[in-house]
Design a protein around this motif. Sequence first.
Motif, short mmCIF file in Angstrom:
data_model
loop_
_atom_site.label_atom_id
_atom_site.label_comp_id
_atom_site.label_asym_id
_atom_site.label_seq_id
_atom_site.Cartn_x
_atom_site.Cartn_y
_atom_site.Cartn_z
N TYR A 77 0.82 -1.21 0.00
CA TYR A 77 0.00 0.00 0.00
C TYR A 77 0.86 1.26 0.00
N SER A 78 2.01 1.18 0.66
CA SER A 78 2.92 2.32 0.68
C SER A 78 4.21 1.92 -0.02
N HIS A 79 4.62 2.70 -1.00
CA HIS A 79 5.82 2.41 -1.76
C HIS A 79 7.02 3.20 -1.24
N HIS A 96 7.08 -14.42 -6.45
CA HIS A 96 6.41 -13.45 -5.58
C HIS A 96 7.39 -12.41 -5.04
N LEU A 97 8.65 -12.80 -4.90
CA LEU A 97 9.64 -11.84 -4.39
C LEU A 97 9.96 -10.75 -5.40
N GLN A 98 9.55 -10.94 -6.63
CA GLN A 98 9.80 -9.89 -7.63
C GLN A 98 9.01 -8.63 -7.33
N GLN A 99 7.97 -8.78 -6.52
CA GLN A 99 7.19 -7.59 -6.15
C GLN A 99 7.99 -6.64 -5.28
N LEU A 100 9.09 -7.11 -4.70
CA LEU A 100 9.91 -6.23 -3.87
C LEU A 100 10.51 -5.09 -4.70
N GLN A 101 10.56 -5.25 -6.00
CA GLN A 101 11.11 -4.19 -6.85
C GLN A 101 10.21 -2.95 -6.86
N ILE A 123 16.20 -9.07 -5.92
CA ILE A 123 16.76 -7.98 -5.12
C ILE A 123 17.95 -7.34 -5.83
N CYS A 124 18.49 -8.00 -6.84
CA CYS A 124 19.63 -7.41 -7.56
C CYS A 124 19.20 -6.20 -8.39
N ASP A 125 17.89 -6.09 -8.60
CA ASP A 125 17.39 -4.97 -9.39
C ASP A 125 16.91 -3.82 -8.53
N ILE A 126 17.25 -3.82 -7.26
CA ILE A 126 16.91 -2.72 -6.36
C ILE A 126 18.21 -1.97 -6.08
N PRO A 127 18.52 -0.94 -6.85
CA PRO A 127 19.84 -0.28 -6.72
C PRO A 127 20.02 0.50 -5.43
N THR A 128 18.94 0.80 -4.72
CA THR A 128 19.06 1.62 -3.52
C THR A 128 19.48 0.81 -2.29
N LEU A 129 19.54 -0.49 -2.38
CA LEU A 129 19.87 -1.32 -1.21
C LEU A 129 21.28 -1.05 -0.71
N THR A 130 21.39 -0.83 0.58
CA THR A 130 22.71 -0.68 1.22
C THR A 130 22.99 -1.80 2.22
N GLU A 131 21.96 -2.50 2.65
CA GLU A 131 22.13 -3.57 3.64
C GLU A 131 21.21 -4.73 3.26
N VAL A 132 21.78 -5.92 3.12
CA VAL A 132 21.03 -7.13 2.77
C VAL A 132 21.47 -8.26 3.69
#
Length: 1182
Positions: A77-79, A96-101, A123-132
Amino acid sequence: MHILPLIGGKVEEVKKHNHCLAFSSAGPQSQTYYVSFDSFTEHLRWHRHAAKMVSQRINSVDLSCCSLELLPPNLFYSHDLTHLNLKHNFLPADHHLQQLQRFSRLRSLNLSNNHLGQFPLAICDIPTLTEVNLSCNYMDSVPSSVGAMSNLQTFLLDGNSLSELPCELGSLQRLSYLGLSFNQFSHVPQVLERLASMEKLCMAGNNQEMLTLQNFRLLHVKHIDLRLNKISVMVPDEPDLLRHVTQLDLRDNRLTELDASIFPRLEVLHCERNHITCLKVKGSLLKGIYASNNELRQLDVSPVPSNLTYMDISKNHMESLPDWLCEAKKLEVLDVSHNLITELPARLFCSNSLRKLSAGHNQLQKLPERVERPLLEVLDVQHNQLVELPCNLFLKSNSLRCVNASANKLEHLPPSSLSEESHSILQELYLTNNWLTDKCVPMLTGHTHLRVLHMAYNHLQTFPASKMAKLEELEEVDLSGNMLKTVPTTIMNCRRMHTLIAHSNSIEVFPEVMQLMEMKCVDLSCNELSEITLPENLPPKLQELDLTGNPRLNLDHKTLEQLNNIRCFHIDPPPTFSSNEASGGPAVWSHGYTEASGVKNKLCVAALSVNSFCGSREALYGVFDGDRNVEVPYLLQCTMNDVLAEEIHKTKSEEDYMTNTFLVMQRKLGTAGQKLGGSAALCHIRHDPTDPSGCFVLTAANVGKCQAILCRDGKPMSLSLLHNVGLEEEYRRIRQHRAIVTEDNKVNGVTDSTRIMGYSFLYPSVIPCPYVQTVTLTPQDEFFILGSRGLWDAVSPTEAVEAVRNVPDGLAAAKKLCTLAQGYGCTDSLSAVVVQLSVSEDCCSCCCSDPPQPPPSPGLGAYPSSSSAIKDRPSDGSLPVPPSSCSEISSEISTSEMSSEVGSTASSDEPPQSSFVLLQDQPHHPQLHLHHQAQLLSLQQQQSHTTSQSCQYLLPGSELASARNCCALHPACLAGSFQRQLSSATFSSALSDNGLDSEDEEPIAGVFSNGSRVEVEADVHCLKAELSQLSSSQSLVPASSIQERTLLNLPPPPPPPCTPEPLEDGVDLNLAEAENGLERDESWQGVGAGAGDGGKFPGKRRVNGSVARQEKSHNLIEVAADAPSKKSGGYFTAPAQPDPDDQFIIPPELEEEVKEIMKQHQQKQQKPAGTDQPTDYYDTPL
C-alpha cells in the motif's frame, strides 16, 4: 468491502456536495472514493483524521516471525518503505519476491531464516539497497548479478552452504562488511582482495584447516574472525605484509602453538579454547590478550606492552608470571586464576594502574608484602594456600573495595587501621571456609563502610556485640557453619541489613532482626531454636525465612499464621511425619535441599524432591534453573514429576521414559517455552521387582547446565553432560540446521546450551532431548548432588564431594554447598539437592534367587514354635528386647500381609498371671500367639512332640540356608527377640477398609471395645521368613499350594544378650512376621546367632517408641479374626499412642475358656497338612 490505503494519498472537500469528502490513495494506480456524511460534525471529524493519515510516511515495516509463506498484499500500500524486516518466515525464492522491486526507496532488507534455497535474483534490481541479510537460507551459490547492487555496504551470507564467491562481487567497492561465517569455505576467497572498503573478514565456522597468511597480503581488512574452524597449523608470512591486521580471533580451533608476533601492529588477540602451550605476541601496540582455557606454560610478549590494559590467561598451566607485568603501565585487569602459580611478582601491588586482580585457584602460599598505595579495587585470591594476608594490605590500599580470600588457611586478618580513625572504603569481604577464630573479629571494626561480610565455615564461637555495633552499614551477613550460640543484639544498629544467613550453628535465641525494615532474607536453619519472638508487623520487604532443621522449635498457631504471609517460608514438618516412613519407603535414601535467590532477590531456580515416587521403592529428585526467568523452572517443578509418572508405565527402558519425559514437558511449557528456557536435571531411583538382580538403579537425565554428581568411594562421578558448541557432535548437529554461533558462544545469540528446555523458536538447533545415564547403586555410593548452573560455576565437583562428605544431614549439606558458592562470589540464584544413600553390601544377593516358584501370598515364612520363643525368657519374667527397633521395610509390601507398622511404646510393668489370649492365624496370614506364663512348660512339651507345627516354609527340594546378613531393605527379624508394642485399629461402622462388610465379621470372644476402636497390647516376635519369589501385593495363593509346603520343627535359638524388659498388663503376642515377595533362606539357628551378635535392627526408633512407620499399621484384630483372603483393601492407620479410654481389657474369668481355645488350636496344628479345607474355613471367632 473496499480498502483504500490513505498513507501518502490525499483527502479533499467536494464543494458541489454538502458534507462530502474525496479520499485518494497514493501511487501511479491511485483510486479516489467519494463519501457523503449525514452531518457536518461527522464530515469534520473524518476530515481531520484523514488529513493526519495522508500526511504520514511509513518507512519501516517489521513482519518477522509471522509464519509468512507469501508477501501480504497490504504490504504494498505504501511504496515509500526504506526498511523491511521479513526474517524467520517461510518465504521461498519464487516469482512473488519480484514484487519487492516496487519499493523504489528500499535501503535495508532482511530475509534471514527463510526457505529461499537459492539467491533471490529480484533484489539485484533494487539499486538503492545498502544492507542485505540473507543468512540461514540453505543457499549454495551467489549469482554474478550480485555485482549490480553498487550501493551495498553490508552483505550477510552467514549460515548457508557457500564454498565460493563470484568474481563480480569484487565490483562492490562500497562493501565494508561481508559475513561469510558458517559456510563451507576451505580457504579465503581471492575475490576479497578487490574489496578495498572491507574492514572486517568474518569467516567463523568454516572448514579451514590451515591458516596461510599469504592469503591476507592483499586484503585490506583490519579484523579477522576465524573462530570455530579446524585450524591446527599456521603458515607464517613476512611481518611487513601483515601490518594492516589489528585484531585476530582464533578461538575454538586446534592450535598447539601460536606465534602472533608476525602481526606487528596487533592490538587484540583472541585465542581461547585451543591447546596452545607456547604463545608469542608482539607488544608494541598490544591492548588485550585473551588466552584462557589453553595449556599455556610460556608467554612471551616483547617489547613490554605499554598499552596493555586487559590480560586473561586463566585456566592454563602457568607456574609463574612474567616480570614485565609490573612494568605494564596501563594494565587494569589481570586474570591468572586456575593455574599452578606459587607466587606473584614482588612489585605487583605497587602498580598504579592495576584495578582488578584475579589469582584464585592457584598454589599461592603468600602474597607480596610490598604494598605501596596501589589503585587496586578488587582482589580475588580464593582457593589458595594462604595462611595470612599482607600486614599492610588494608592500611595502604585505600582504593580496595572487594576482597575474596575464601577457601584458604587464614587464621587471622591484618588490621584495618592503626588508630580509631580509618580510611578504609572496603565494601565486600569474603572469608568463607578458612580457619578464622574470634580473635579476628576486632580487626573488622575499622571497615566502617563494609556492606557484605561472609565468614561462613570458620571457627567462630562468638561475635562480640560491641564489634558488630561499629559495622552500621552492613547489608548482608553470612556466619553459617560456625559455633555461634547467639547473633549479636547490636545487629539492630545495621539499619540497612537485608540478608542474614546463620544456618548450621548452635543458635538458641531468635535474633531481633524482624524489626529491621529492610530485611528481605533470614536463614537460621540447622540450629537449636526453640521459640521465636516476632514483632506485630513483619518487615514489608521480607521474602524468605528458613527455619528448617530446628528440631526443638515449637510455633503456636498465631505465629504460624503470621509467618505464612511470607513468600518463601520453610519449616520442618510435624515430628510424626517423615517422607520415607510415611510411604513405607526404605531407609536407603534421605535428602535435603535448599534454594537461594541472587543479588536481585529474584529466585530463578526450583527444586523437586519426592522421596516415595510411584511406590515405596522409588524416589525422584530434580533441579531447574531458568537463568533470568522464573516461569520455566516453576512449571518444570510443578509438572515434571507427573509427566515422568505417566511415561514410566509406557516403557521400561530408563533412557526411553526419561527422554520422553523431557519431550512431553517441552510441549507442556506452552507459550512460556517459546522464547524462554531453562536447564533441568532429574535423578530417578528405582528398584525393579522383575529384575533378578534386585538392586537399586539411579537414572540421571539433564539438559542445560544443571548437573548431577555421584560420590562413589569418596570420588565424584559425573552423571550429566554439558551440551554446548564445544562438543563435536553438538556443533555438527546445529550446523546441519544452519544455526549461527555468536562471539559469546551462544546459539543465535540466545543460549550457550544446545540442549535445553524451552526456546522453541530455536528448534531444531536447540532441542530438549536429554543426556541419560543409568548406574547401579553399590555400597560404595555415598550420596549424589544435583545443582544449578551457579553452583557448579563456583564449586568444582571434587570440592563439592569433599565439602559435604562428612556432613551427616542432607539439609545441612545442601546449605553448605550454596553457602560456599556464595562465599566464592556467585551472585546468581542457587539450588542444591543432596541425597544421601545407604545401600547395604548384600542388596543384590538378598534379592537374587534361582528360577522362582510360586510363593505363598500373602503368607509368611519361617515360624518358630511357641516354646522356642518363650522358654528362654529371663527368670524375672521380663522379655529380652533388642536395643533398637525394627528396620524400615523397603520392599513392596502386600496390602494383605502382616506388617510391623504398629505404634509401640516400651513398658516395664510386671505382667499379670491371670489373663492371656491365644490368637492363631491361617497359613496364608501371619501367626499370632498369645501365651500365659502358667502354660509355658506344657506348651513346650506339646510343641516338642508336634512335627506338624508351622516353623518355616521351604520349597520342595530346598535346604535350610546358613545364616547370613540381610540387607537394609529386609528387616532383620530376630527369633527370641521381643518388642513391646501397642496397636489400635479403627473400624468403620458400615464397611471396613479391607473390603469386608462389618456385618459379616463375627464377634471375637472376650474382646471389648467402644464401638469404634479396639486396642491390643502385645509382644511382637520379629521373625524371618523364606519365600520363593517376589509376588504382587494383591495376589492370592490357593490352599493346595500351601499344603504342598514342608513344615519343619527346629530347635529354638539362643536368647539374644539384650537388656530384658518386663511386660505390661495384658497379653503376650508371638507374631511371626515376614515380607511378601522377599525371599528368606536364613535358618533359625542363624537368626539366633545374629541376635547374639548384638540383636540390632537396621532402622530408627521413633520419638513415640514406634519401631516402624505408622501410616501402614496392621490391623491386629483383623488378623486375629482371620479375615478371608479375598479382601482387597489396605489396613488401617493406627495412632501412635493408645487412648486410655479405649484400653483393651481381658477379663480374668475368661482364663479357662481361652485355655480351651488354645488346646483346640494345638489339635488343629497336629492335623495332616494335606487336609483340604475351604478358603474361609478358619474364618471363625476365637
